[in-house]
Write a protein that holds these residues in place. Structure first.
Motif, PDB file in Angstrom:
ATOM      1  N   PRO A  62      28.163  35.690  32.671  1.00  0.00           N
ATOM      2  CA  PRO A  62      29.402  36.474  32.735  1.00  0.00           C
ATOM      3  C   PRO A  62      29.104  37.957  32.502  1.00  0.00           C
ATOM      4  O   PRO A  62      28.372  38.308  31.561  1.00  0.00           O
ATOM      5  N   VAL A  63      29.611  38.792  33.375  1.00  0.00           N
ATOM      6  CA  VAL A  63      29.384  40.242  33.245  1.00  0.00           C
ATOM      7  C   VAL A  63      30.715  40.977  33.356  1.00  0.00           C
ATOM      8  O   VAL A  63      31.677  40.464  33.933  1.00  0.00           O
ATOM      9  N   ILE A  64      30.743  42.184  32.795  1.00  0.00           N
ATOM     10  CA  ILE A  64      31.870  43.088  33.024  1.00  0.00           C
ATOM     11  C   ILE A  64      31.341  44.200  33.920  1.00  0.00           C
ATOM     12  O   ILE A  64      30.229  44.704  33.712  1.00  0.00           O
ATOM     13  N   VAL A  65      32.104  44.530  34.941  1.00  0.00           N
ATOM     14  CA  VAL A  65      31.675  45.559  35.893  1.00  0.00           C
ATOM     15  C   VAL A  65      32.539  46.792  35.666  1.00  0.00           C
ATOM     16  O   VAL A  65      33.769  46.720  35.690  1.00  0.00           O
ATOM     17  N   LYS A  66      31.866  47.915  35.399  1.00  0.00           N
ATOM     18  CA  LYS A  66      32.581  49.161  35.094  1.00  0.00           C
ATOM     19  C   LYS A  66      32.260  50.196  36.167  1.00  0.00           C
ATOM     20  O   LYS A  66      31.190  50.163  36.757  1.00  0.00           O
ATOM     21  N   PHE A  67      33.170  51.126  36.351  1.00  0.00           N
ATOM     22  CA  PHE A  67      32.967  52.150  37.374  1.00  0.00           C
ATOM     23  C   PHE A  67      32.965  53.533  36.746  1.00  0.00           C
ATOM     24  O   PHE A  67      33.515  53.728  35.680  1.00  0.00           O
ATOM     25  N   PRO A  68      32.323  54.484  37.426  1.00  0.00           N
ATOM     26  CA  PRO A  68      32.165  55.805  36.821  1.00  0.00           C
ATOM     27  C   PRO A  68      33.484  56.564  36.700  1.00  0.00           C
ATOM     28  O   PRO A  68      34.454  56.245  37.388  1.00  0.00           O
ATOM     29  N   GLU A 122      44.749  40.963  38.413  1.00  0.00           N
ATOM     30  CA  GLU A 122      43.434  41.507  38.075  1.00  0.00           C
ATOM     31  C   GLU A 122      43.518  42.181  36.707  1.00  0.00           C
ATOM     32  O   GLU A 122      44.465  42.932  36.452  1.00  0.00           O
ATOM     33  N   PRO A 123      42.538  41.954  35.845  1.00  0.00           N
ATOM     34  CA  PRO A 123      42.620  42.587  34.525  1.00  0.00           C
ATOM     35  C   PRO A 123      42.288  44.078  34.580  1.00  0.00           C
ATOM     36  O   PRO A 123      41.514  44.516  35.427  1.00  0.00           O
ATOM     37  N   SER A 124      42.889  44.839  33.683  1.00  0.00           N
ATOM     38  CA  SER A 124      42.442  46.210  33.455  1.00  0.00           C
ATOM     39  C   SER A 124      42.379  46.417  31.951  1.00  0.00           C
ATOM     40  O   SER A 124      42.902  45.604  31.186  1.00  0.00           O
ATOM     41  N   LYS A 134      35.292  40.316  44.595  1.00  0.00           N
ATOM     42  CA  LYS A 134      36.205  41.161  43.822  1.00  0.00           C
ATOM     43  C   LYS A 134      36.141  42.609  44.305  1.00  0.00           C
ATOM     44  O   LYS A 134      37.157  43.289  44.401  1.00  0.00           O
ATOM     45  N   VAL A 135      34.922  43.054  44.609  1.00  0.00           N
ATOM     46  CA  VAL A 135      34.769  44.431  45.068  1.00  0.00           C
ATOM     47  C   VAL A 135      35.521  44.624  46.390  1.00  0.00           C
ATOM     48  O   VAL A 135      36.257  45.602  46.577  1.00  0.00           O
ATOM     49  N   GLU A 136      35.380  43.663  47.286  1.00  0.00           N
ATOM     50  CA  GLU A 136      36.072  43.761  48.581  1.00  0.00           C
ATOM     51  C   GLU A 136      37.582  43.840  48.391  1.00  0.00           C
ATOM     52  O   GLU A 136      38.252  44.674  48.997  1.00  0.00           O
ATOM     53  N   ALA A 137      38.077  42.946  47.525  1.00  0.00           N
ATOM     54  CA  ALA A 137      39.525  42.931  47.279  1.00  0.00           C
ATOM     55  C   ALA A 137      39.987  44.276  46.738  1.00  0.00           C
ATOM     56  O   ALA A 137      41.047  44.791  47.131  1.00  0.00           O
ATOM     57  N   MET A 138      39.188  44.857  45.879  1.00  0.00           N
ATOM     58  CA  MET A 138      39.607  46.120  45.262  1.00  0.00           C
ATOM     59  C   MET A 138      39.521  47.282  46.236  1.00  0.00           C
ATOM     60  O   MET A 138      40.324  48.212  46.173  1.00  0.00           O
ATOM     61  N   ILE A 139      38.541  47.246  47.104  1.00  0.00           N
ATOM     62  CA  ILE A 139      38.448  48.303  48.113  1.00  0.00           C
ATOM     63  C   ILE A 139      39.683  48.228  49.014  1.00  0.00           C
ATOM     64  O   ILE A 139      40.302  49.249  49.334  1.00  0.00           O
ATOM     65  N   LYS A 140      40.065  47.003  49.381  1.00  0.00           N
ATOM     66  CA  LYS A 140      41.257  46.820  50.227  1.00  0.00           C
ATOM     67  C   LYS A 140      42.494  47.407  49.571  1.00  0.00           C
ATOM     68  O   LYS A 140      43.342  47.999  50.222  1.00  0.00           O
ATOM     69  N   ARG A 141      42.593  47.207  48.268  1.00  0.00           N
ATOM     70  CA  ARG A 141      43.767  47.725  47.557  1.00  0.00           C
ATOM     71  C   ARG A 141      43.696  49.224  47.328  1.00  0.00           C
ATOM     72  O   ARG A 141      44.601  49.816  46.755  1.00  0.00           O
ATOM     73  N   GLY A 142      42.548  49.810  47.658  1.00  0.00           N
ATOM     74  CA  GLY A 142      42.396  51.249  47.454  1.00  0.00           C
ATOM     75  C   GLY A 142      42.062  51.606  46.012  1.00  0.00           C
ATOM     76  O   GLY A 142      42.183  52.749  45.593  1.00  0.00           O
ATOM     77  N   TRP A 143      41.646  50.615  45.223  1.00  0.00           N
ATOM     78  CA  TRP A 143      41.305  50.886  43.817  1.00  0.00           C
ATOM     79  C   TRP A 143      39.884  51.415  43.687  1.00  0.00           C
ATOM     80  O   TRP A 143      39.522  51.997  42.681  1.00  0.00           O
ATOM     81  N   LEU A 144      39.076  51.146  44.689  1.00  0.00           N
ATOM     82  CA  LEU A 144      37.672  51.527  44.620  1.00  0.00           C
ATOM     83  C   LEU A 144      37.246  52.128  45.944  1.00  0.00           C
ATOM     84  O   LEU A 144      37.777  51.761  46.993  1.00  0.00           O
ATOM     85  N   GLY A 190      39.675  54.983  32.247  1.00  0.00           N
ATOM     86  CA  GLY A 190      40.315  54.215  31.185  1.00  0.00           C
ATOM     87  C   GLY A 190      40.284  52.712  31.419  1.00  0.00           C
ATOM     88  O   GLY A 190      41.212  51.999  31.090  1.00  0.00           O
ATOM     89  N   GLY A 191      39.174  52.231  31.990  1.00  0.00           N
ATOM     90  CA  GLY A 191      39.046  50.784  32.131  1.00  0.00           C
ATOM     91  C   GLY A 191      39.848  50.200  33.283  1.00  0.00           C
ATOM     92  O   GLY A 191      39.943  48.996  33.445  1.00  0.00           O
ATOM     93  N   ARG A 192      40.445  51.034  34.113  1.00  0.00           N
ATOM     94  CA  ARG A 192      41.211  50.528  35.249  1.00  0.00           C
ATOM     95  C   ARG A 192      40.241  50.028  36.322  1.00  0.00           C
ATOM     96  O   ARG A 192      39.287  50.724  36.668  1.00  0.00           O
ATOM     97  N   GLY A 193      40.471  48.837  36.801  1.00  0.00           N
ATOM     98  CA  GLY A 193      39.619  48.326  37.872  1.00  0.00           C
ATOM     99  C   GLY A 193      38.346  47.653  37.368  1.00  0.00           C
ATOM    100  O   GLY A 193      37.555  47.178  38.164  1.00  0.00           O
ATOM    101  N   TYR A 194      38.131  47.630  36.056  1.00  0.00           N
ATOM    102  CA  TYR A 194      36.989  46.876  35.527  1.00  0.00           C
ATOM    103  C   TYR A 194      37.254  45.399  35.794  1.00  0.00           C
ATOM    104  O   TYR A 194      38.403  44.955  35.758  1.00  0.00           O
ATOM    105  N   PHE A 195      36.218  44.630  36.062  1.00  0.00           N
ATOM    106  CA  PHE A 195      36.468  43.206  36.256  1.00  0.00           C
ATOM    107  C   PHE A 195      35.336  42.360  35.700  1.00  0.00           C
ATOM    108  O   PHE A 195      34.249  42.853  35.393  1.00  0.00           O
ATOM    109  N   ILE A 196      35.636  41.071  35.565  1.00  0.00           N
ATOM    110  CA  ILE A 196      34.675  40.115  35.019  1.00  0.00           C
ATOM    111  C   ILE A 196      34.256  39.185  36.148  1.00  0.00           C
ATOM    112  O   ILE A 196      35.102  38.745  36.941  1.00  0.00           O
ATOM    113  N   THR A 197      32.984  38.866  36.234  1.00  0.00           N
ATOM    114  CA  THR A 197      32.536  37.872  37.194  1.00  0.00           C
ATOM    115  C   THR A 197      31.255  37.237  36.648  1.00  0.00           C
ATOM    116  O   THR A 197      30.732  37.694  35.623  1.00  0.00           O
TER     117      THR A 197
END
Ligand code: ADP
Length: 361
Positions: free
Chosen positions: A152-158, A250-252, A178-188, A162-169
Motif C-alpha cells: 500500500p502506498v500514498i501518492v503525492k503530487f508537487p 476519491e480521498p483528499s 487512478k492517475v487516468e481517472a484524475m487526469i480526466k477530471r482535470g485534477w492532474l 494541501g493533500g488534494r488529489g493524493y491517493f492510495i493504491t
C-alpha cells in the motif's frame, strides 16, 4: 542569500528597549501576537485589508499594517515600516507560502526569529528526507518507479495543494487507473504524474509533535502534540466500507483543523529522542540549525514506532490548539505557555543575556 552579518547590521539600528514582534496575519498569528504582548513586546500584524476582524476582536494586535495582498509583506516600504518599528518577524507557513522562499532568502531584509535558510529544507521533499535521514528518524519507504509498487502506498503530487488529489493504491495497475481517472477530471496534469512522489502508506495514528529549541538553554522542549482534521478523508472514513465502495469517492487530505492529543507516556522517550536528533542533524546540515519552534509529523505504528512523513522547520499550524499552553509546556513552565509566547519569552531571555543574535537571521 541575505547573510546574518547584514541582519546584525540592521539590528544595530534597532532600539532594543522598544522591540516589536511582527508576523503576517494568518496561520498561527493569533498566539504569536498574543505571546508577544504577554511577554511585554508590542505586537504588529501585517494584514490583508478585510481580514483584520479576528485579530482586533481577540485583542492580539497593538498595530496593524494593512496591505492588499499577503505577498506585499516583502515590499520595500513595508520592510521599512517594520524596521522603523524595531520589529522582529516570526515566519510561519503562510509567510513562506505567500512571500516565497526566494524573496525570504534574498530580499526580506528584516530580522527574522529563526533560521531563514532552513525554510527551503522543509519545503523541498528531497532536502526534508536528507534531514530526517541524517537524524536517523524512520521515514516511509520511497518508491522511485510506479512499476515497483508492491505494497500500500500514498501518492503525492508537487506543489502546495494541501493533500488534494493524493491517493492510495497497492499496485502498478491501480496507480495507472487512478492517475487516468484524475487526469480526466482535470485534477492532474501529465507533468504532475512524472513528478509523483510515491511512498509506503503507514497505517498508524497521526501525531504531530511540536517542539521548541531554545538556543539560550540549549535544550529541545516538547511544546505539545496534535493531530490533523483532514477533509474529505475524515468524512469518508465515517461511512461503512460498503458505501465507500458504492459511492466511489476519491480521498483528499486537505487540512481543515487540528485536535489536541496526548501520547502514551511510554512513547515520550522516543518523542524527545526524535526532537533532539532532528535538532542535531539540522545544526550540521543547515547551520545554525533549528531555532525556536519546529514540528515532526508522524504516524505511530502498531509496534509503537514513530514514522515521520513531514517536518516544519518553523511555527507549525498545529500549535494553534495550545494557545493557552499544552499539558507538556505547563509541566515545563508551570504557566500557560503557547509556542508563540515561548518564542517571545526566548527573545526576552536573550535580551537579558545580550544574546539576541543567537535567535536572529
Ligand atoms: P502536504 O504536505 O501536501 O500537506 P503531507 O505529506 O502532509 O502533504 O500529507 C497529507 C496527509 O496525508 C497527512 O496529514 C497524512 O494524514 C497523510 N499521509 C501522508 N503521508 C503518509 C504516509 N506515508 N502514510 C500514511 N498517511 C500519510
Amino acid at each position: 542569500m541575505i547573510e546574518k552579518s547584514q541582519i546584525v547590521e540592521v539590528l544595530e539600528d534597532y532600539d532594543m528597549d522598544d522591540l516589536a514582534i511582527a508576523t503576517l496575519a494568518s496561520h498561527t498569528a493569533l498566539h504569536i501576537l498574543k505571546g508577544a504582548q504577554e511577554e511585554g513586546f508590542k505586537s504588529i500584524a501585517v494584514c490583508v485589508k478585510g481580514r483584520e476582524v479576528p485579530y482586533q476582536r481577540l485583542r492580539v494586535v497593538d498595530e496593524i499594517i494593512f496591505v492588499d495582498h499577503f505577498a506585499e509583506m516583502n515590499n520595500p516600504e513595508i520592510q521599512e515600516l517594520l524596521r522603523e518599528r524595531n520589529a522582529l518577524v516570526v515566519p510561519h507557513g503562510s509567510f513562506v507560502a505567500y512571500v516565497g522562499l526566494d524573496k525570504i532568502e534574498n530580499e526580506f531584509m528584516v530580522p527574522m526569529i529563526g533560521n531563514r535558510r532552513i525554510l527551503r529544507w522543509e519545503s523541498e521533499r528531497d532536502k526534508e528526507r536528507q534531514l530526517l535521514e541524517k537524524a536517523g528518524i524512520r521515514m516511509p519507504k520511497k518508491i522511485m518507479d510506479p512499476r515497483d509498487i508492491d505494497r500500500p502506498v500514498i501518492v503525492k503530487f508537487p506543489g502546495a495543494r494541501g493533500g488534494r488529489g493524493y491517493f492510495i493504491t497497492d499496485s502498478p495497475e491501480g496507480f495507472n487507473q487512478k492517475v487516468e481517472a484524475m487526469i480526466k477530471r482535470g485534477w492532474l496534469s501529465e507533468e504532475d504524474v512524472v513528478n509523483a512522489h510515491i511512498e509506503e502508506y503507514i497505517a498508524g495514528t497521526n501525531f504531530c509533535l511540536q517542539y521548541f529549541y531554545s538556543p539560550i538553554f540549549d535544550e529541545v522542549e516538547l511544546m505539545g502534540m496534535d493531530r490533523r482534521f483532514e477533509s474529505n478523508i475524515d468524512g469518508l472514513t465515517r461511512i461503512p466500507a460498503k458505501d465507500q465502495i458504492e459511492t466511489n469517492m476519491e480521498p483528499s487530505y486537505v487540512v481543515t483543523g487540528n485536535i489536541q492529543v496526548a501520547a502514551r507516556e511510554s512513547l515520550l522517550e522516543q518523542v524527545y529522542a526524535m526532537g533532539d536528533a532532528l535538532k542535531r542533524a539540522a545544526e550540521e546540515l543547515v547551520p545554525p540549525g533549528l531555532i525556536g519552534p519546529f514540528c515532526i509529523q508522524t504516524m505511530c505504528t502498531e509496534n509503537l514506532e514513530f514514522v515521520a512523513f513531514e517536518i516544519s522547520a518553523r511555527m507549525d499550524g498545529g500549535t494553534n490548539v495550545f494557545m493557552n499552553g499544552s499539558p507538556y509546556s505547563y509541566l515545563r513552565w508551570l504557566e500557560p505557555m503557547s509556542s508563540g509566547r515561548r518564542l517571545a519569552r526566548e527573545v526576552k531571555m536573550a535580551l537579558e543575556k545580550d544574546e539576541i543574535e543567537k535567535l536572529i537571521t
